[in-house]
Scaffold this motif. Sequence first.
Motif, PDB file in Angstrom:
ATOM      1  N   VAL A 182      -0.592 -10.854  -6.444  1.00  0.00           N
ATOM      2  CA  VAL A 182      -1.994 -10.522  -6.540  1.00  0.00           C
ATOM      3  C   VAL A 182      -2.544  -9.967  -4.963  1.00  0.00           C
ATOM      4  O   VAL A 182      -3.049  -8.846  -4.881  1.00  0.00           O
ATOM      5  N   SER A 183      -2.338 -10.990  -4.231  1.00  0.00           N
ATOM      6  CA  SER A 183      -2.922 -10.770  -3.107  1.00  0.00           C
ATOM      7  C   SER A 183      -2.113  -9.711  -2.346  1.00  0.00           C
ATOM      8  O   SER A 183      -2.606  -8.743  -1.763  1.00  0.00           O
ATOM      9  N   PHE A 184      -0.916  -9.299  -2.348  1.00  0.00           N
ATOM     10  CA  PHE A 184      -0.067  -8.302  -1.795  1.00  0.00           C
ATOM     11  C   PHE A 184      -0.670  -6.959  -2.567  1.00  0.00           C
ATOM     12  O   PHE A 184      -0.717  -6.157  -1.643  1.00  0.00           O
ATOM     13  N   TYR A 185      -0.748  -7.057  -4.008  1.00  0.00           N
ATOM     14  CA  TYR A 185      -0.946  -5.835  -4.399  1.00  0.00           C
ATOM     15  C   TYR A 185      -2.465  -5.222  -3.830  1.00  0.00           C
ATOM     16  O   TYR A 185      -2.744  -4.170  -3.659  1.00  0.00           O
ATOM     17  N   ALA A 186      -3.443  -6.240  -3.669  1.00  0.00           N
ATOM     18  CA  ALA A 186      -4.749  -5.777  -2.957  1.00  0.00           C
ATOM     19  C   ALA A 186      -4.386  -5.179  -1.577  1.00  0.00           C
ATOM     20  O   ALA A 186      -5.045  -4.049  -1.309  1.00  0.00           O
ATOM     21  N   PHE A 187      -3.579  -5.831  -0.835  1.00  0.00           N
ATOM     22  CA  PHE A 187      -3.283  -5.272   0.443  1.00  0.00           C
ATOM     23  C   PHE A 187      -2.509  -3.970   0.479  1.00  0.00           C
ATOM     24  O   PHE A 187      -2.879  -2.984   1.013  1.00  0.00           O
ATOM     25  N   VAL A 188      -1.261  -3.839  -0.474  1.00  0.00           N
ATOM     26  CA  VAL A 188      -0.626  -2.560  -0.469  1.00  0.00           C
ATOM     27  C   VAL A 188      -1.610  -1.358  -0.987  1.00  0.00           C
ATOM     28  O   VAL A 188      -1.247  -0.169  -0.520  1.00  0.00           O
ATOM     29  N   GLU A 189      -2.512  -1.572  -1.730  1.00  0.00           N
ATOM     30  CA  GLU A 189      -3.111  -0.433  -2.322  1.00  0.00           C
ATOM     31  C   GLU A 189      -3.985  -0.014  -1.171  1.00  0.00           C
ATOM     32  O   GLU A 189      -4.294   1.297  -1.027  1.00  0.00           O
ATOM     33  N   ALA A 190      -4.844  -0.972  -0.575  1.00  0.00           N
ATOM     34  CA  ALA A 190      -5.381  -0.496   0.932  1.00  0.00           C
ATOM     35  C   ALA A 190      -4.481   0.121   1.838  1.00  0.00           C
ATOM     36  O   ALA A 190      -4.844   0.986   2.670  1.00  0.00           O
ATOM     37  N   PHE A 191      -3.447  -0.486   2.062  1.00  0.00           N
ATOM     38  CA  PHE A 191      -2.590   0.262   3.142  1.00  0.00           C
ATOM     39  C   PHE A 191      -1.936   1.500   2.744  1.00  0.00           C
ATOM     40  O   PHE A 191      -2.244   2.655   3.580  1.00  0.00           O
ATOM     41  N   ALA A 192      -2.005   2.018   1.373  1.00  0.00           N
ATOM     42  CA  ALA A 192      -1.421   3.315   0.729  1.00  0.00           C
ATOM     43  C   ALA A 192      -2.835   4.202   1.283  1.00  0.00           C
ATOM     44  O   ALA A 192      -2.716   5.369   1.778  1.00  0.00           O
ATOM     45  N   LEU A 236      -3.523   2.875 -15.997  1.00  0.00           N
ATOM     46  CA  LEU A 236      -3.405   4.398 -15.666  1.00  0.00           C
ATOM     47  C   LEU A 236      -2.622   4.722 -14.375  1.00  0.00           C
ATOM     48  O   LEU A 236      -2.008   5.692 -14.370  1.00  0.00           O
ATOM     49  N   SER A 237      -2.392   3.920 -13.546  1.00  0.00           N
ATOM     50  CA  SER A 237      -1.734   4.139 -12.139  1.00  0.00           C
ATOM     51  C   SER A 237      -0.366   3.939 -12.409  1.00  0.00           C
ATOM     52  O   SER A 237       0.172   3.181 -13.355  1.00  0.00           O
ATOM     53  N   VAL A 238       0.298   4.659 -11.770  1.00  0.00           N
ATOM     54  CA  VAL A 238       1.759   4.634 -11.977  1.00  0.00           C
ATOM     55  C   VAL A 238       2.392   3.279 -11.578  1.00  0.00           C
ATOM     56  O   VAL A 238       3.129   2.862 -12.007  1.00  0.00           O
ATOM     57  N   ALA A 239       1.894   2.881 -10.526  1.00  0.00           N
ATOM     58  CA  ALA A 239       2.225   1.615  -9.902  1.00  0.00           C
ATOM     59  C   ALA A 239       1.749   0.404 -10.810  1.00  0.00           C
ATOM     60  O   ALA A 239       0.650   0.133 -11.005  1.00  0.00           O
ATOM     61  N   ALA A 240       2.721  -0.248 -11.251  1.00  0.00           N
ATOM     62  CA  ALA A 240       2.360  -1.288 -12.315  1.00  0.00           C
ATOM     63  C   ALA A 240       1.752  -2.549 -11.500  1.00  0.00           C
ATOM     64  O   ALA A 240       2.618  -2.867 -10.603  1.00  0.00           O
ATOM     65  N   THR A 241       0.828  -3.188 -11.954  1.00  0.00           N
ATOM     66  CA  THR A 241       0.400  -4.399 -11.229  1.00  0.00           C
ATOM     67  C   THR A 241       0.043  -5.206 -12.503  1.00  0.00           C
ATOM     68  O   THR A 241       0.687  -6.474 -12.648  1.00  0.00           O
ATOM     69  N   LYS A 242      -1.212  -5.175 -13.114  1.00  0.00           N
ATOM     70  CA  LYS A 242      -1.444  -5.996 -14.097  1.00  0.00           C
ATOM     71  C   LYS A 242      -0.331  -6.347 -15.256  1.00  0.00           C
ATOM     72  O   LYS A 242      -0.336  -7.428 -15.940  1.00  0.00           O
ATOM     73  N   THR A 243       0.313  -5.453 -15.681  1.00  0.00           N
ATOM     74  CA  THR A 243       1.529  -5.455 -16.563  1.00  0.00           C
ATOM     75  C   THR A 243       2.440  -6.148 -16.159  1.00  0.00           C
ATOM     76  O   THR A 243       3.133  -6.978 -16.767  1.00  0.00           O
ATOM     77  N   PHE A 244       2.751  -6.034 -14.762  1.00  0.00           N
ATOM     78  CA  PHE A 244       3.630  -7.293 -14.135  1.00  0.00           C
ATOM     79  C   PHE A 244       3.199  -8.632 -14.308  1.00  0.00           C
ATOM     80  O   PHE A 244       4.181  -9.300 -14.773  1.00  0.00           O
TER      81      PHE A 244
END
Length: 343
Positions: free
Chosen positions: A313-323, A147-155
Amino acid sequence: MMRARTHMRTEIEEIPQAVARFLDRSDSVLEDVGQDLRRRAPGFVVTVARGSSAHAATYLKYAVELTAGLAVAPIGPSIASIYGARLRLDRAACLAVSQSGKSPDIVALAESAAEQGAVTIALTNTAGSPLTGVCDHAIDIMAGPELSVAATKTFVSSAVAGLALMAHAAGDETLLAALQQLPKSLEQAVACDWSALIEPFDRQSSLFILGRGPSSAMASEAALKFKETCGVHAEAYSAAEVMHGPMAMVGPGFPVLALAARDAAEPSLVEAVDALADKQAAAFATSERVTRAARLPFVSTGHPLTDPLPLIVSFYAFVEAFARHKGLNPDTPRNLQKVTETI
């Protein structure tokens, strides 16, 4: 007020389960496609993708070249959709990567490749999409709704699907075994704490992300996520390239993140990020070998080709929190929508 829990965070946490689901359910289709590839014995591989899917294709380019000895080249989709060129691809395998499988230019090039005799394979999260209809083989990455515009699990699922296909085609039992252990590593990667990046990265509006080999694809994906979820200008560079012209931008406090995997490129990445730390950059790396840059926690998988995947995956967790730290909703980046259908 922004909701406390974003779709992006939920989907990041779903990555290990999505990967496990794909690996558990896809052996038969992967073996069928692998058999066809062995039978047709392509002389080279081309990829067709955009955005995060293009970064997954770059990761797979390195994986194929390093293990199968086949050259891999990306083709701009406009070659078919706008320019109408017909490439000589009768000895090629064509890998088309698209989450939606709907973009007209991706579909047009995959269809053209099939007409020219290439064995065509679609990696998509949408069964029955137009892309699957024009390819010889369709591999459903089974990531589930995103649902998020930012692709994470599909990448991540696209990268794993391509890597698993390569392992089946080559009969690489060591890689297949490493893939079976990957969901556990990805679960650990979600929990890695990269909050040390928040304060130094929040002071600047531009930054560098470094990679090399397969991890260069993760650097490109991370740079894209900084732009789309945080409004921060980020550029991805090879650890070799950054030491040339880009070095001119580096001064005190300039943020640098090096995504180092446990592979042959790790020493060169460490050398580059330590050199940037010597220039007073705010430099961080996922390596125990750095001496001047700061170390970030990471998960090692024990295989050089799967090792880059927990890093993103670690980066995704960080960048979501950073946003969220910046008061932004990473689910709905400005000016973007979930599916972009280019011509």
